[in-house]
Write a protein that holds these residues in place. Sequence first.
Motif, PDB file in Angstrom:
ATOM      1  N   THR A   1      -4.610  44.443  11.563  1.00 49.04           N
ATOM      2  CA  THR A   1      -6.028  44.074  11.627  1.00 49.04           C
ATOM      3  C   THR A   1      -6.523  44.020  13.060  1.00 49.04           C
ATOM      4  N   LEU A   2      -5.744  43.380  13.949  1.00 50.06           N
ATOM      5  CA  LEU A   2      -6.177  43.263  15.342  1.00 50.06           C
ATOM      6  C   LEU A   2      -6.256  44.633  16.010  1.00 50.06           C
ATOM      7  N   LYS A   3      -5.317  45.528  15.705  1.00 46.77           N
ATOM      8  CA  LYS A   3      -5.370  46.873  16.296  1.00 46.77           C
ATOM      9  C   LYS A   3      -6.626  47.618  15.847  1.00 46.77           C
ATOM     10  N   GLU A   4      -6.980  47.500  14.565  1.00 41.72           N
ATOM     11  CA  GLU A   4      -8.196  48.170  14.083  1.00 41.72           C
ATOM     12  C   GLU A   4      -9.435  47.608  14.771  1.00 41.72           C
ATOM     13  N   LEU A   5      -9.494  46.291  14.915  1.00 40.13           N
ATOM     14  CA  LEU A   5     -10.668  45.687  15.554  1.00 40.13           C
ATOM     15  C   LEU A   5     -10.747  46.062  17.031  1.00 40.13           C
ATOM     16  N   ARG A   6      -9.604  46.104  17.706  1.00 40.26           N
ATOM     17  CA  ARG A   6      -9.620  46.488  19.124  1.00 40.26           C
ATOM     18  C   ARG A   6     -10.030  47.938  19.300  1.00 40.26           C
ATOM     19  N   ASP A   7      -9.635  48.806  18.352  1.00 41.30           N
ATOM     20  CA  ASP A   7     -10.058  50.212  18.433  1.00 41.30           C
ATOM     21  C   ASP A   7     -11.559  50.346  18.207  1.00 41.30           C
ATOM     22  N   ARG A   8     -12.108  49.490  17.338  1.00 39.61           N
ATOM     23  CA  ARG A   8     -13.536  49.566  17.024  1.00 39.61           C
ATOM     24  C   ARG A   8     -14.405  48.899  18.080  1.00 39.61           C
ATOM     25  N   CYS A   9     -13.861  47.927  18.805  1.00 38.70           N
ATOM     26  CA  CYS A   9     -14.673  47.110  19.718  1.00 38.70           C
ATOM     27  C   CYS A   9     -13.990  47.049  21.087  1.00 38.70           C
ATOM     28  N   PRO A  10     -14.462  47.804  22.061  1.00 39.69           N
ATOM     29  CA  PRO A  10     -13.851  47.790  23.404  1.00 39.69           C
ATOM     30  C   PRO A  10     -13.914  46.411  24.066  1.00 39.69           C
ATOM     31  N   ASP A  11     -14.993  45.649  23.824  1.00 41.08           N
ATOM     32  CA  ASP A  11     -15.094  44.318  24.444  1.00 41.08           C
ATOM     33  C   ASP A  11     -13.988  43.401  23.936  1.00 41.08           C
ATOM     34  N   LEU A  12     -13.677  43.473  22.635  1.00 33.43           N
ATOM     35  CA  LEU A  12     -12.599  42.652  22.095  1.00 33.43           C
ATOM     36  C   LEU A  12     -11.255  43.095  22.671  1.00 33.43           C
ATOM     37  N   ASP A  13     -11.086  44.387  22.871  1.00 34.26           N
ATOM     38  CA  ASP A  13      -9.856  44.893  23.465  1.00 34.26           C
ATOM     39  C   ASP A  13      -9.672  44.331  24.873  1.00 34.26           C
ATOM     40  N   ALA A  14     -10.750  44.322  25.658  1.00 30.95           N
ATOM     41  CA  ALA A  14     -10.663  43.767  27.014  1.00 30.95           C
ATOM     42  C   ALA A  14     -10.398  42.263  26.978  1.00 30.95           C
ATOM     43  N   ALA A  15     -11.034  41.557  26.025  1.00 21.93           N
ATOM     44  CA  ALA A  15     -10.830  40.108  25.921  1.00 21.93           C
ATOM     45  C   ALA A  15      -9.377  39.784  25.584  1.00 21.93           C
ATOM     46  N   CYS A  16      -8.749  40.574  24.701  1.00 17.79           N
ATOM     47  CA  CYS A  16      -7.344  40.333  24.352  1.00 17.79           C
ATOM     48  C   CYS A  16      -6.438  40.461  25.570  1.00 17.79           C
ATOM     49  N   ASP A  17      -6.711  41.454  26.423  1.00 17.83           N
ATOM     50  CA  ASP A  17      -5.908  41.622  27.636  1.00 17.83           C
ATOM     51  C   ASP A  17      -6.095  40.439  28.586  1.00 17.83           C
ATOM     52  N   ILE A  18      -7.319  39.943  28.710  1.00 14.03           N
ATOM     53  CA  ILE A  18      -7.583  38.811  29.608  1.00 14.03           C
ATOM     54  C   ILE A  18      -6.883  37.555  29.100  1.00 14.03           C
ATOM     55  N   VAL A  19      -6.994  37.298  27.796  1.00  9.32           N
ATOM     56  CA  VAL A  19      -6.350  36.114  27.219  1.00  9.32           C
ATOM     57  C   VAL A  19      -4.836  36.214  27.342  1.00  9.32           C
ATOM     58  N   ALA A  20      -4.281  37.400  27.132  1.00 14.83           N
ATOM     59  CA  ALA A  20      -2.831  37.573  27.250  1.00 14.83           C
ATOM     60  C   ALA A  20      -2.364  37.304  28.683  1.00 14.83           C
ATOM     61  N   GLY A  21      -3.155  37.724  29.673  1.00 15.84           N
ATOM     62  CA  GLY A  21      -2.793  37.449  31.059  1.00 15.84           C
ATOM     63  C   GLY A  21      -2.787  35.961  31.372  1.00 15.84           C
ATOM     64  N   PHE A  22      -3.782  35.233  30.851  1.00 23.87           N
ATOM     65  CA  PHE A  22      -3.823  33.792  31.091  1.00 23.87           C
ATOM     66  C   PHE A  22      -2.663  33.099  30.370  1.00 23.87           C
ATOM     67  N   ALA A  23      -2.346  33.548  29.162  1.00 21.18           N
ATOM     68  CA  ALA A  23      -1.237  32.947  28.420  1.00 21.18           C
ATOM     69  C   ALA A  23       0.088  33.152  29.149  1.00 21.18           C
ATOM     70  N   ASP A  24       0.266  34.309  29.764  1.00 17.60           N
ATOM     71  CA  ASP A  24       1.492  34.562  30.525  1.00 17.60           C
ATOM     72  C   ASP A  24       1.627  33.590  31.698  1.00 17.60           C
ATOM     73  N   MET A  25       0.507  33.345  32.400  1.00 21.00           N
ATOM     74  CA  MET A  25       0.539  32.370  33.496  1.00 21.00           C
ATOM     75  C   MET A  25       0.856  30.976  32.977  1.00 21.00           C
ATOM     76  N   LEU A  26       0.245  30.601  31.871  1.00 20.04           N
ATOM     77  CA  LEU A  26       0.385  29.241  31.356  1.00 20.04           C
ATOM     78  C   LEU A  26       1.797  28.969  30.855  1.00 20.04           C
ATOM     79  N   VAL A  27       2.386  29.938  30.168  1.00 23.37           N
ATOM     80  CA  VAL A  27       3.708  29.730  29.580  1.00 23.37           C
ATOM     81  C   VAL A  27       4.803  29.787  30.642  1.00 23.37           C
ATOM     82  N   HIS A  28       4.697  30.728  31.569  1.00 24.54           N
ATOM     83  CA  HIS A  28       5.753  30.941  32.560  1.00 24.54           C
ATOM     84  C   HIS A  28       5.440  30.312  33.915  1.00 24.54           C
ATOM     85  N   LEU A  29       4.337  29.516  33.995  1.00 26.23           N
ATOM     86  CA  LEU A  29       3.976  28.782  35.215  1.00 26.23           C
ATOM     87  C   LEU A  29       3.901  29.721  36.420  1.00 26.23           C
TER      88      LEU A  29
END
Length: 522
Positions: free
Chosen positions: A415-443
């Motif tokens: 589902t997430l892959k289909e939505l990211r393919d349909r919506c470039p803004d959501l695709d960019a948001a997922c990358d931004i959130v993933a980057g912040f999560a990496d900082m938060l989890v691994h300090l």
Amino acid sequence: MTVADLVAVLFPHFGRLHVEFVWATGRTVRIQARGREPVAECPGCGTLSARVHSRYERRPSDTAISNQQTVLHLRVRRFFCDAADCGKRTFAEQIPDLTFRYGRCTMLLRTIREAIALALGGRAGARLTELQAIGLGKDALLRLIRALPDPEVHTVRALGVDDFALKKGNHYGTILIDMESRRPVDVLPERSADALAAWLTDHPGTEIICRDRARCYAEGADRGAGTATQIADRFHLWQNIGDATERLVKRLRSQWTPPPPEREVARLPEKPEGVRAQQSRERHAAVHALMDRGGNHTGIVAELRLDPKTVRKFMRAATPEELISGSPAGRRSILDDHAAYLIARFTEGCTSSDRLHHELIERGLAVSERTVRRFVHDLKKNNQPASRPPVPKAREVTTVVLTHPDNRTEDDRVTLKELRDRCPDLDAACDIVAGFADMLVHLRGQEKLDQWTTDTEASTLPELRGFATGLRKDWDAVMAGLSLHWNSGPVEGHVNRVKMLKRQMYGRAKPDLLRKRVLLCQ
């Protein structure tokens, strides 16, 4: 075994007593005893005295025996104090570890009652003490809690700060936790910078302050402990970016939600032909098949065994429709002349049979409501909207975006892959959130936070841009929260415990009583 030996086994805290007699009255066990020591210490000056002034009897309660109340009949001596500089002339002896001044119970029983009061509060504690035959009223239990001294506050090197609701939406307090021992050190009756700054000023030595991102706590920490390292809680940082992501997903949801289909003109279902119409078609086909093979009227009558007039009628008809009487829909209905009006109103969105019935009455048609209801039912049944694939809700999409990729189900990944393919803004948001999560989890805040914030502020997503800009206002605390191992997990645990204590007291506890239970209840 003597009575004294039996009492010594059952009540080892009676070691300083000389037991004389034991008897029972009803559900009460009574023990007559007196002190063993020949001298007593004056509570005013500490002088030992052996000169007896008088004697009297005390009757303190003690822990139960086989669920029976226990009462001591204690012969107590009153001594003279011969010290010239002591203000006391006489004093009553106290049995160490057993009695205390003005006490109507032993020290052990008082300790048990205090533990029950701290754990359960007034009403529930009173019910339990009644079952244990050490009964005490709810108000007396609450007085025991209030009489307990506050724990001594030592220097707190690492302090956790968070708020909790005294009255939700109206009045909030502040709980302070020693992050090293994970125990509460104080409860403040308000949520303000002044209260926190005053506490920090009165208790110097704090080096680390774990807090949420509330401005009042940041200001209070600056004023009360300016040299302390402030650490923004990672849970609240993740909660903040989660809220920003949910607002973003709600705004973008229209991009993957298909538009509603245009309403088509309603139509009535085609009614099946009746038995007589089908029979007429079969006979017409049989008659014309024999005519094509050269059969005459007499031969066809003999072959099909039909009436001669019937055969002549079928031979003259070029098509079976000429022989089927009336409309192909069968019996006429009183609504046939008004069907076009009803279909037009149904197409416009009026699907209420009651309303359509009233409109037909106004048009001068005397028709029953049941007939109109049956007509509308046929329209609804024949004009069902085309089923569309379900569109995921904003909260569901947000949850998938904030979930670690290894913990997503296969359906969530698709589902997430289909939505990211349909919506470039959501695709960019997922990358931004993933980057912040990496900082938060691994300090990795020291390595990546500055670049992540700069890239996010340059993005086209206003919700995440606002979150990144907000980090700049509390930069040092956020950097520490994403770099150091300290976090406010123990504080959140104690906030949940405060909620439990509040529910246990039915929300009627005053702040001073709640504070005692928070600080003293283990």
